[in-house]
Design an enzyme around this catalytic site. Sequence first.
Site, PDB file in Angstrom:
ATOM      1  N   ASP A   1      53.031 129.328  75.658  1.00 30.83           N
ATOM      2  CA  ASP A   1      52.732 128.345  74.614  1.00 30.83           C
ATOM      3  C   ASP A   1      51.913 127.204  75.225  1.00 30.83           C
ATOM      4  O   ASP A   1      52.384 126.070  75.327  1.00 30.83           O
ATOM      5  CB  ASP A   1      54.070 127.834  74.040  1.00 30.83           C
ATOM      6  N   ASN A   2      50.702 127.521  75.665  1.00 29.52           N
ATOM      7  CA  ASN A   2      49.869 126.480  76.301  1.00 29.52           C
ATOM      8  C   ASN A   2      48.440 126.475  75.748  1.00 29.52           C
ATOM      9  O   ASN A   2      47.492 126.203  76.463  1.00 29.52           O
ATOM     10  CB  ASN A   2      49.869 126.647  77.827  1.00 29.52           C
TER      11      ASN A   2
END
Length: 297
Positions: free
Chosen positions: A67-68
């Site tokens: 989740d970046n």
Amino acid sequence: MCVNNNMPEVRRKRLKQILYKKKILRVLEASNGLTGLIVENTKVDNKEYDAMWLSSLCDSTLKGKPDNEVIDFSSRVKTIEEIMEVTSKPIIVDGDTGGHVEHFIYNVKTLERIGVSAVIIEDKKGLKQNSLLGNKAVQILEDKEIFADKIKKGKSHLQTDDFMIIARVESFIAGKDVEDAMDRADAYVKAGADGIMIHSYKNDGQEILDFITRFKIKYVNIPLVVVPTAYNQFKEHELFDRGANIVIYANQLLRSSYKVMTMVAEQILKDECSKDVSENYCASMEEILKVIGDSSD
Ligand code: SPV
Ligand code: MG
């Protein structure tokens, strides 16, 4: 299954309409057509979900990626379209940091045009890390004036009054206090944010309660969003009664399905057949076929 009432201009304004009418909204994650249908159709004792949350965590995890912000905007739009095709409830998109302001002004217009009701962007910079990692990751806050400017520019590129840009204050995620959170919220409201989201990875929820109280004394009419993943012991009404307007259940479908899918995968290996898992952990084929319907529905 054919769904009506999901034309962009009808759907987009629905979030503001429900907020105006009810003041409090219950929102659940939707990451694909199937979970969209679950949010759309689940009803218990006259209760249902008001809207869908397109989570960056769920979207990226389902694609096997962190989740970046590695999942690009086009891919997210494709996922949103997939959900939109089979549902009608309003959609709130997790816009991560919003990216470069030069890109954000185009992306908000796209979301608005296709019928999304709101985007929430968070005031972090650098390689964004999931907030629930808290101090186990490097969480760098954006300069509040730069972030406020992103909101202002985003708002100035919208074509309707229906679409909301909500500013997510990450002070607590970066280890700062309620003063810092209020200071940032002030700047974002002044810049034209249509709402504020406050987040925390701490389990006691105390800093969230402190913020809600402080914020609502000052901004009674600005919608306030909370995501009680870490402090999940609170009943919705405890958050609503204090002044929160939108409660988002951000990842419970993803986490529960992962748990059962892993269990089922292991059990089939152990049993060398699927009888036990089919009887105990699987929806029947009839049930699944009914959820989706067919082209004649
Ligand atoms: C998400 O669901 O992607 C969110 C909420 O941004 S959290 O994962 O808690 O940061
Ligand atoms: Mg996210």
